[in-house]
Design a protein around this motif. Structure first.
Motif, short mmCIF file in Angstrom:
data_model
loop_
_atom_site.label_atom_id
_atom_site.label_comp_id
_atom_site.label_asym_id
_atom_site.label_seq_id
_atom_site.Cartn_x
_atom_site.Cartn_y
_atom_site.Cartn_z
N PHE A 249 0.85 -1.21 0.00
CA PHE A 249 0.00 0.00 0.00
C PHE A 249 0.88 1.25 0.00
O PHE A 249 0.62 2.21 -0.71
CB PHE A 249 -0.90 0.03 1.24
CG PHE A 249 -2.11 -0.87 1.15
CD1 PHE A 249 -3.01 -0.77 0.10
CD2 PHE A 249 -2.36 -1.82 2.14
CE1 PHE A 249 -4.13 -1.60 0.02
CE2 PHE A 249 -3.47 -2.65 2.07
CZ PHE A 249 -4.35 -2.54 1.01
N LYS A 250 1.92 1.22 0.83
CA LYS A 250 2.77 2.40 0.96
C LYS A 250 3.46 2.74 -0.36
O LYS A 250 3.60 3.90 -0.73
CB LYS A 250 3.81 2.14 2.07
CG LYS A 250 4.60 3.37 2.44
CD LYS A 250 5.45 3.12 3.67
CE LYS A 250 6.16 4.38 4.12
NZ LYS A 250 6.99 4.17 5.30
N LYS A 251 3.87 1.70 -1.07
CA LYS A 251 4.57 1.94 -2.35
C LYS A 251 3.58 2.14 -3.49
O LYS A 251 3.98 2.20 -4.66
CB LYS A 251 5.48 0.74 -2.66
CG LYS A 251 6.65 0.62 -1.72
CD LYS A 251 7.52 -0.57 -2.16
CE LYS A 251 8.44 -1.00 -1.05
NZ LYS A 251 8.69 -2.45 -1.04
N ASN A 252 2.29 2.16 -3.18
CA ASN A 252 1.26 2.37 -4.19
C ASN A 252 1.22 1.24 -5.22
O ASN A 252 0.84 1.48 -6.37
CB ASN A 252 1.53 3.69 -4.93
CG ASN A 252 0.30 4.55 -4.87
OD1 ASN A 252 -0.80 4.05 -4.64
ND2 ASN A 252 0.48 5.84 -5.08
N GLU A 253 1.60 0.04 -4.81
CA GLU A 253 1.63 -1.07 -5.76
C GLU A 253 0.25 -1.72 -5.93
O GLU A 253 0.02 -2.42 -6.90
CB GLU A 253 2.62 -2.15 -5.28
CG GLU A 253 4.05 -1.70 -5.40
CD GLU A 253 5.04 -2.66 -4.72
OE1 GLU A 253 6.24 -2.35 -4.80
OE2 GLU A 253 4.63 -3.66 -4.09
#
Ligand code: ASP
Length: 306
Positions: A32-36
Protein backbone atom coordinates in the motif's frame (compact mmCIF):
# COMPACT_ATOMS: atom_id res chain seq x y z
CA UNK A 1 -5.77 -14.85 5.76
CA UNK A 2 -7.36 -16.98 8.48
CA UNK A 3 -7.39 -16.22 12.21
CA UNK A 4 -7.21 -19.67 13.79
CA UNK A 5 -7.77 -18.92 17.47
CA UNK A 6 -11.41 -17.77 17.26
CA UNK A 7 -14.53 -18.58 15.29
CA UNK A 8 -14.87 -15.19 13.66
CA UNK A 9 -12.09 -13.21 12.05
CA UNK A 10 -11.01 -10.61 14.59
CA UNK A 11 -7.77 -9.05 15.75
CA UNK A 12 -8.03 -8.65 19.50
CA UNK A 13 -4.54 -9.67 20.59
CA UNK A 14 -1.12 -10.23 19.14
CA UNK A 15 -1.70 -13.88 20.15
CA UNK A 16 -4.30 -14.09 17.35
CA UNK A 17 -1.59 -13.87 14.72
CA UNK A 18 0.90 -16.47 13.51
CA UNK A 19 4.35 -15.38 12.34
CA UNK A 20 3.36 -15.85 8.72
CA UNK A 21 0.27 -13.66 9.21
CA UNK A 22 2.45 -10.91 10.71
CA UNK A 23 4.90 -11.11 7.83
CA UNK A 24 2.00 -11.05 5.37
CA UNK A 25 0.52 -7.91 7.03
CA UNK A 26 3.87 -6.10 6.92
CA UNK A 27 4.30 -6.99 3.24
CA UNK A 28 0.75 -5.94 2.43
CA UNK A 29 1.19 -2.61 4.28
CA UNK A 30 4.39 -1.98 2.31
CA UNK A 31 2.55 -2.68 -0.95
CA UNK A 32 0.00 0.00 0.00
CA UNK A 33 2.77 2.40 0.96
CA UNK A 34 4.57 1.94 -2.35
CA UNK A 35 1.26 2.37 -4.19
CA UNK A 36 1.63 -1.07 -5.76
CA UNK A 37 -1.97 -2.10 -5.03
CA UNK A 38 -5.32 -0.31 -4.81
CA UNK A 39 -8.53 -1.54 -3.20
CA UNK A 40 -11.33 -2.43 -5.62
CA UNK A 41 -14.64 -0.82 -4.63
CA UNK A 42 -16.76 -3.57 -3.01
CA UNK A 43 -20.10 -4.42 -4.65
CA UNK A 44 -22.01 -3.13 -1.60
CA UNK A 45 -20.85 -0.26 0.63
CA UNK A 46 -18.93 -1.64 3.61
CA UNK A 47 -19.41 0.16 6.93
CA UNK A 48 -16.64 0.30 9.54
CA UNK A 49 -17.83 1.37 12.99
CA UNK A 50 -15.08 3.15 14.91
CA UNK A 51 -15.94 3.05 18.60
CA UNK A 52 -13.69 5.08 20.85
CA UNK A 53 -14.56 4.84 24.55
CA UNK A 54 -11.15 6.38 25.33
CA UNK A 55 -9.20 9.36 23.95
CA UNK A 56 -7.18 8.95 20.76
CA UNK A 57 -5.56 11.11 18.11
CA UNK A 58 -3.36 9.02 15.82
CA UNK A 59 -5.06 5.63 16.16
CA UNK A 60 -8.51 7.02 15.46
CA UNK A 61 -7.45 9.36 12.67
CA UNK A 62 -5.29 6.71 10.98
CA UNK A 63 -8.08 4.11 11.05
CA UNK A 64 -10.38 6.70 9.45
CA UNK A 65 -7.83 7.65 6.80
CA UNK A 66 -7.13 3.97 6.17
CA UNK A 67 -10.86 3.21 5.79
CA UNK A 68 -11.28 6.02 3.24
CA UNK A 69 -8.22 4.87 1.30
CA UNK A 70 -9.81 1.39 1.10
CA UNK A 71 -13.07 2.98 -0.20
CA UNK A 72 -14.88 1.89 2.99
CA UNK A 73 -17.40 3.96 4.92
CA UNK A 74 -16.19 4.79 8.45
CA UNK A 75 -18.77 5.83 11.04
CA UNK A 76 -17.23 7.17 14.23
CA UNK A 77 -18.64 6.90 17.76
CA UNK A 78 -16.89 8.80 20.54
CA UNK A 79 -18.34 9.14 24.01
CA UNK A 80 -19.51 12.73 24.51
CA UNK A 81 -22.46 14.77 25.77
CA UNK A 82 -24.46 13.97 22.63
CA UNK A 83 -24.54 10.19 23.22
CA UNK A 84 -26.76 8.05 25.45
CA UNK A 85 -23.71 7.26 27.62
CA UNK A 86 -24.30 10.76 28.96
CA UNK A 87 -27.86 9.66 29.90
CA UNK A 88 -26.42 6.77 31.93
CA UNK A 89 -26.36 3.95 29.38
CA UNK A 90 -23.61 1.41 30.08
CA UNK A 91 -20.66 1.00 27.74
CA UNK A 92 -21.46 -2.67 27.13
CA UNK A 93 -25.06 -1.90 26.16
CA UNK A 94 -23.75 0.88 23.93
CA UNK A 95 -21.45 -1.62 22.19
CA UNK A 96 -24.29 -4.18 21.83
CA UNK A 97 -26.46 -1.44 20.33
CA UNK A 98 -23.83 -0.45 17.78
CA UNK A 99 -23.24 -4.12 16.86
CA UNK A 100 -27.00 -4.61 16.41
CA UNK A 101 -26.82 -2.16 13.48
CA UNK A 102 -24.63 -4.76 11.77
CA UNK A 103 -21.63 -2.80 10.56
CA UNK A 104 -19.24 -4.91 8.47
CA UNK A 105 -16.30 -4.35 10.85
CA UNK A 106 -15.88 -2.72 14.23
CA UNK A 107 -12.77 -0.97 15.58
CA UNK A 108 -12.95 -0.58 19.37
CA UNK A 109 -10.79 1.23 21.95
CA UNK A 110 -11.57 1.04 25.65
CA UNK A 111 -9.90 1.61 28.99
CA UNK A 112 -10.04 -2.05 30.09
CA UNK A 113 -13.58 -3.34 30.59
CA UNK A 114 -14.23 -7.08 30.93
CA UNK A 115 -17.82 -6.92 29.66
CA UNK A 116 -16.69 -5.12 26.52
CA UNK A 117 -13.93 -7.71 26.05
CA UNK A 118 -16.48 -10.54 26.27
CA UNK A 119 -18.75 -8.94 23.69
CA UNK A 120 -15.81 -8.31 21.35
CA UNK A 121 -14.65 -11.92 21.74
CA UNK A 122 -18.09 -13.36 20.95
CA UNK A 123 -18.98 -10.96 18.14
CA UNK A 124 -19.91 -12.53 14.80
CA UNK A 125 -18.83 -9.24 13.20
CA UNK A 126 -15.01 -8.93 12.95
CA UNK A 127 -13.56 -6.63 15.60
CA UNK A 128 -10.18 -4.89 15.72
CA UNK A 129 -8.75 -3.96 19.10
CA UNK A 130 -7.57 -0.33 18.87
CA UNK A 131 -6.15 -0.39 22.41
CA UNK A 132 -7.59 -2.11 25.50
CA UNK A 133 -6.69 -1.08 29.03
CA UNK A 134 -3.09 -1.80 30.00
CA UNK A 135 -2.95 -5.11 28.13
CA UNK A 136 -3.10 -4.98 24.35
CA UNK A 137 -2.58 -2.64 21.41
CA UNK A 138 -1.93 -5.08 18.55
CA UNK A 139 -2.20 -2.64 15.64
CA UNK A 140 0.40 -0.35 17.29
CA UNK A 141 2.90 -3.16 17.68
CA UNK A 142 2.35 -4.25 14.08
CA UNK A 143 3.09 -0.76 12.79
CA UNK A 144 6.11 -0.62 15.11
CA UNK A 145 7.38 -3.90 13.66
CA UNK A 146 6.86 -2.53 10.14
CA UNK A 147 8.90 0.57 11.07
CA UNK A 148 11.77 -1.51 12.50
CA UNK A 149 11.75 -3.72 9.40
CA UNK A 150 11.90 -0.67 7.11
CA UNK A 151 14.57 1.24 9.01
CA UNK A 152 16.85 -1.65 10.01
CA UNK A 153 16.13 -4.16 7.22
CA UNK A 154 15.08 -6.97 9.58
CA UNK A 155 13.40 -7.62 12.92
CA UNK A 156 15.08 -10.89 13.84
CA UNK A 157 18.12 -10.31 16.04
CA UNK A 158 17.23 -6.71 16.98
CA UNK A 159 17.46 -5.65 20.62
CA UNK A 160 14.29 -3.73 21.48
CA UNK A 161 14.20 -1.51 24.58
CA UNK A 162 11.07 0.01 26.13
CA UNK A 163 11.79 3.01 28.37
CA UNK A 164 9.56 4.43 31.13
CA UNK A 165 6.06 3.45 32.25
CA UNK A 166 6.16 -0.16 31.06
CA UNK A 167 3.73 -1.40 33.72
CA UNK A 168 0.82 0.59 32.25
CA UNK A 169 1.82 0.30 28.62
CA UNK A 170 -0.31 -1.87 26.35
CA UNK A 171 2.08 -0.83 23.57
CA UNK A 172 5.03 -2.44 25.39
CA UNK A 173 3.03 -5.56 26.34
CA UNK A 174 1.80 -6.26 22.78
CA UNK A 175 5.14 -5.15 21.36
CA UNK A 176 7.18 -7.45 23.60
CA UNK A 177 5.09 -10.45 22.52
CA UNK A 178 5.31 -9.52 18.86
CA UNK A 179 9.02 -8.74 18.75
CA UNK A 180 9.90 -11.92 20.66
CA UNK A 181 7.71 -13.95 18.29
CA UNK A 182 9.68 -12.49 15.39
CA UNK A 183 13.07 -13.38 16.89
CA UNK A 184 14.08 -10.07 18.51
CA UNK A 185 15.22 -9.66 22.12
CA UNK A 186 13.21 -7.32 24.36
CA UNK A 187 14.28 -5.42 27.48
CA UNK A 188 12.86 -2.65 29.64
CA UNK A 189 14.25 0.23 31.65
CA UNK A 190 11.85 1.94 34.01
CA UNK A 191 11.64 3.61 37.41
CA UNK A 192 10.95 1.05 40.18
CA UNK A 193 7.36 2.28 40.65
CA UNK A 194 6.53 1.77 36.99
CA UNK A 195 8.43 -1.46 36.35
CA UNK A 196 6.48 -4.32 34.85
CA UNK A 197 5.75 -7.14 37.30
CA UNK A 198 6.23 -10.83 36.44
CA UNK A 199 8.12 -9.93 33.35
CA UNK A 200 9.97 -12.43 31.21
CA UNK A 201 12.04 -9.68 29.66
CA UNK A 202 15.45 -8.38 30.71
CA UNK A 203 15.37 -5.35 33.04
CA UNK A 204 18.02 -2.61 33.01
CA UNK A 205 18.55 -0.34 36.01
CA UNK A 206 20.17 2.58 34.22
CA UNK A 207 19.23 4.15 30.92
CA UNK A 208 22.83 4.54 29.73
CA UNK A 209 23.50 0.82 30.21
CA UNK A 210 20.23 -0.04 28.43
CA UNK A 211 20.91 2.33 25.54
CA UNK A 212 24.33 0.79 24.94
CA UNK A 213 22.59 -2.60 24.60
CA UNK A 214 19.67 -1.75 22.30
CA UNK A 215 19.26 -1.27 18.56
CA UNK A 216 15.72 0.12 18.94
CA UNK A 217 14.78 2.48 21.77
CA UNK A 218 11.02 2.96 22.30
CA UNK A 219 9.99 5.73 24.72
CA UNK A 220 6.69 5.62 26.61
CA UNK A 221 4.48 8.26 28.20
CA UNK A 222 3.78 8.21 31.94
CA UNK A 223 0.22 6.93 31.56
CA UNK A 224 -1.22 8.51 34.71
CA UNK A 225 -4.82 7.87 33.72
CA UNK A 226 -4.09 4.11 33.89
CA UNK A 227 -2.43 4.15 37.32
CA UNK A 228 -4.58 2.34 39.86
CA UNK A 229 -2.71 3.86 42.80
CA UNK A 230 -0.59 6.94 43.41
CA UNK A 231 3.14 6.43 42.86
CA UNK A 232 6.08 8.04 44.65
CA UNK A 233 7.50 9.01 41.30
CA UNK A 234 9.21 12.40 41.22
CA UNK A 235 8.82 14.10 37.85
CA UNK A 236 12.21 15.79 38.27
CA UNK A 237 13.98 12.47 38.81
CA UNK A 238 12.10 10.90 35.94
CA UNK A 239 13.21 13.68 33.58
CA UNK A 240 16.79 13.39 34.81
CA UNK A 241 17.00 9.60 34.41
CA UNK A 242 14.47 8.48 31.80
CA UNK A 243 13.51 11.34 29.47
CA UNK A 244 14.60 10.79 25.89
CA UNK A 245 16.61 13.93 25.14
CA UNK A 246 19.97 14.72 23.57
CA UNK A 247 21.79 14.37 26.89
CA UNK A 248 20.29 11.02 27.90
CA UNK A 249 20.48 9.60 24.35
CA UNK A 250 24.24 10.20 24.13
CA UNK A 251 24.83 6.51 24.93
CA UNK A 252 22.68 5.31 22.00
CA UNK A 253 24.54 4.00 18.94
CA UNK A 254 24.40 6.09 15.75
CA UNK A 255 22.91 3.10 13.90
CA UNK A 256 20.08 2.57 16.43
CA UNK A 257 16.60 4.05 16.03
CA UNK A 258 14.31 5.98 18.38
CA UNK A 259 10.58 5.36 18.43
CA UNK A 260 7.59 6.40 20.58
CA UNK A 261 3.94 5.41 20.11
CA UNK A 262 2.77 8.92 20.98
CA UNK A 263 1.41 11.01 22.42
CA UNK A 264 4.54 12.25 24.20
CA UNK A 265 4.46 14.94 26.83
CA UNK A 266 7.10 17.46 25.74
CA UNK A 267 9.95 17.77 28.20
CA UNK A 268 8.69 14.92 30.40
CA UNK A 269 9.07 11.70 28.42
CA UNK A 270 10.65 13.10 25.26
CA UNK A 271 12.11 16.44 24.20
CA UNK A 272 11.17 18.05 20.89
CA UNK A 273 14.87 18.12 19.92
CA UNK A 274 14.73 14.33 19.44
CA UNK A 275 12.30 14.76 16.51
CA UNK A 276 15.09 16.22 14.38
CA UNK A 277 17.58 13.44 15.29
CA UNK A 278 18.25 11.32 12.16
CA UNK A 279 17.71 8.17 14.27
CA UNK A 280 14.14 9.24 15.13
CA UNK A 281 11.37 7.28 13.35
CA UNK A 282 8.38 8.65 15.28
CA UNK A 283 6.61 10.28 12.34
CA UNK A 284 7.35 7.24 10.15
CA UNK A 285 5.49 5.17 12.75
CA UNK A 286 2.49 7.46 12.28
CA UNK A 287 2.67 7.19 8.48
CA UNK A 288 3.03 3.41 8.67
CA UNK A 289 0.01 3.26 10.98
CA UNK A 290 -2.29 4.15 8.08
CA UNK A 291 -0.85 1.45 5.78
CA UNK A 292 -0.82 -1.21 8.50
CA UNK A 293 -4.46 -0.49 9.38
CA UNK A 294 -5.36 -0.69 5.67
CA UNK A 295 -3.69 -4.11 5.56
CA UNK A 296 -5.54 -5.32 8.67
CA UNK A 297 -9.00 -4.07 7.69
CA UNK A 298 -8.56 -5.18 4.07
CA UNK A 299 -7.74 -8.72 5.16
CA UNK A 300 -10.53 -8.96 7.72
CA UNK A 301 -13.06 -7.77 5.13
CA UNK A 302 -11.61 -9.96 2.36
CA UNK A 303 -11.13 -6.99 0.01
CA UNK A 304 -9.76 -7.45 -3.50
CA UNK A 305 -6.99 -5.32 -4.99
CA UNK A 306 -5.77 -4.35 -8.44
N1 ASP B 1 -1.23 5.83 22.24
C1 ASP B 1 -0.73 4.75 23.06
C2 ASP B 1 -1.88 3.98 23.67
O1 ASP B 1 -3.01 4.15 23.26
C3 ASP B 1 0.27 5.20 24.09
C4 ASP B 1 -0.21 6.17 25.13
O2 ASP B 1 -1.41 6.42 25.29
O3 ASP B 1 0.68 6.71 25.82
O4 ASP B 1 -1.64 3.18 24.55
Amino acid sequence: MSYPTRSTRSLLSIDDLSNSQVIHLIERAQQFKKNEIQAIRPAKPLIVGMVFFEASTRTRFSFEVAAHRLLLHPVVFVVDKATSVDKGESLHETLNTLLAMRPDLLVVRHAGNIRLEEIMRKSSIPVVNAGSGVEEHPTQSLLDAMTVQERLGQIEGQRILYVGDVEHSRVAKSGAKLFQKLGAQVAVCSPKDLAVRDSNVQQFNTLSEALKWCTVCIGLRIQKERHSQATNLSQGQYIENFRLDNKNLAALSSSAIIMHPGPFVPDVDLSDEVLSDSRCAIHEQVTNGVYMRMAIMGDLLGLSYT
